[in-house]
Write a protein that holds these residues in place. Structure first.
Motif, short mmCIF file in Angstrom:
data_model
loop_
_atom_site.label_atom_id
_atom_site.label_comp_id
_atom_site.label_asym_id
_atom_site.label_seq_id
_atom_site.Cartn_x
_atom_site.Cartn_y
_atom_site.Cartn_z
N ILE A 129 20.01 17.31 6.90
CA ILE A 129 18.78 17.48 7.66
C ILE A 129 18.23 18.87 7.41
O ILE A 129 18.96 19.86 7.49
N THR A 130 16.95 18.94 7.10
CA THR A 130 16.32 20.23 6.83
C THR A 130 15.28 20.53 7.90
O THR A 130 14.72 19.63 8.52
N GLU A 131 15.05 21.83 8.12
CA GLU A 131 14.06 22.24 9.12
C GLU A 131 12.66 22.21 8.53
O GLU A 131 11.70 21.82 9.19
N SER A 132 12.52 22.61 7.28
CA SER A 132 11.23 22.58 6.59
C SER A 132 11.46 22.71 5.10
O SER A 132 12.56 23.02 4.64
N GLY A 133 10.40 22.50 4.34
CA GLY A 133 10.47 22.59 2.89
C GLY A 133 10.61 21.23 2.24
O GLY A 133 10.65 20.19 2.91
N HIS A 134 10.69 21.25 0.91
CA HIS A 134 10.75 20.01 0.12
C HIS A 134 11.79 20.13 -0.97
O HIS A 134 11.93 21.18 -1.61
N VAL A 135 12.51 19.03 -1.21
CA VAL A 135 13.45 18.94 -2.31
C VAL A 135 13.11 17.68 -3.11
O VAL A 135 13.14 16.58 -2.57
N THR A 136 12.77 17.88 -4.38
CA THR A 136 12.40 16.78 -5.26
C THR A 136 13.44 16.65 -6.36
O THR A 136 13.81 17.64 -7.00
N VAL A 137 13.93 15.42 -6.56
CA VAL A 137 14.94 15.15 -7.58
C VAL A 137 14.43 14.03 -8.47
O VAL A 137 14.08 12.95 -7.98
N LEU A 138 14.36 14.30 -9.77
CA LEU A 138 13.88 13.32 -10.74
C LEU A 138 12.52 12.75 -10.35
O LEU A 138 12.25 11.56 -10.51
N GLY A 139 11.68 13.62 -9.81
CA GLY A 139 10.31 13.24 -9.48
C GLY A 139 10.11 12.59 -8.14
O GLY A 139 8.97 12.30 -7.75
N GLY A 140 11.19 12.35 -7.38
CA GLY A 140 11.07 11.73 -6.07
C GLY A 140 11.79 12.53 -5.01
O GLY A 140 12.56 13.45 -5.32
#
Length: 238
Positions: free
Chosen positions: A56-67
């Motif tokens: 669980i993240t508080e904010s931000g984005h993590v993209t893996v292989l375009g998704g």
């Protein structure tokens, strides 16, 4: 192939009420071995969990292989090998791998190759729960190899291994990258940084360096990578 297999933007994470990652941006190039190094408790595992899509993240984005990290489309394309054992202790090594091969459509020959790749050919009949911690990690890694993923997230996979096995596993990691796979390998052993294409150095949830091994040596003006970490850590604190 996309240039970056993983992109992390403005990531902020709390665990147990503590701010573990205050704000982090990083990219992991495709077809490379990236080392994630730093002392225990600096946030390496939390970052890897975010990339696996289970944190669980508080904010931000993590993209893996375009998704988005953890999205259904990526579950068969991303392997996460945890520090703790992720295989069944009451099955033999071979039974574990036969089971995982059945799940991902692997063959008997694939199981044999995976055992050989992690140096456990002679331990196929051993009960997994009676193996050492390092050997159980290698069983987990063999299971990941069976799925033939595009991205490997490996959390301290060489802990407890002798120098020969460590050398052989790092050769395997580099061979996988040469075949186009992307690997993020965490460690707190600084001499392993020299085996990576790129090195991310973490301290207190922040990146203090994102460089090639030679770049780290050059920036810190030392050939000793452990000394380079100390120099960069002190420079960041100052």
């Amino acid at each position: 192939m996309m240039n970056n297999a993983i992109e992390v933007r403005a990531l902020r994470v709390r665990r147990g009420g503590n701010l573990v990652i205050p704000k982090l941006d990083v990219t992991i190039p495709s077809g490379s071995v990236t080392g994630l190094l730093g002392p225990s408790g600096c946030g390496k595992t939390t970052l890897i969990r975010c990339m696996a899509g289970i944190q669980i993240t508080e904010s931000g984005h993590v993209t893996v292989l375009g998704g988005p990290a953890g999205s259904a489309v990526n579950r068969a394309r991303v392997a996460y090998v945890t520090q703790s054992s992720s295989v069944y202790p009451d099955l033999t090594v071979r039974q574990n791998l036969d089971y995982f091969a059945a799940l991902c459509g692997g063959s008997d020959a694939d199981v044999v190759r995976a055992l050989e790749a992690v140096g456990l050919t002679d331990r196929g009949g051993a009960l997994t729960g009676e193996l050492s911690g390092g050997q159980r990690t290698r069983v987990s890694l063999a299971a990941a190899l069976l799925a033939d993923p595009d991205v490997y997230l490996l959390d301290e996979p060489t802990v407890g291994l002798d120098p020969v096995l460590r050398r052989d596993l790092w050769k395997l990691f580099n061979d996988l990258a040469a075949d186009g796979r992307t690997l993020l390998v965490s460690s707190h052993v600084m001499d392993e940084a020299g085996r990576c294409d790129r090195v991310l150095l973490m301290r207190d949830g922040e990146l203090i360096a994102d460089e090639t091994p030679d770049g780290l040596r050059r920036d810190a003006e030392t050939d000793d990578l452990e000394q380079a970490f100390l120099v960069l850590a002190e420079r960041t604190a100052a």
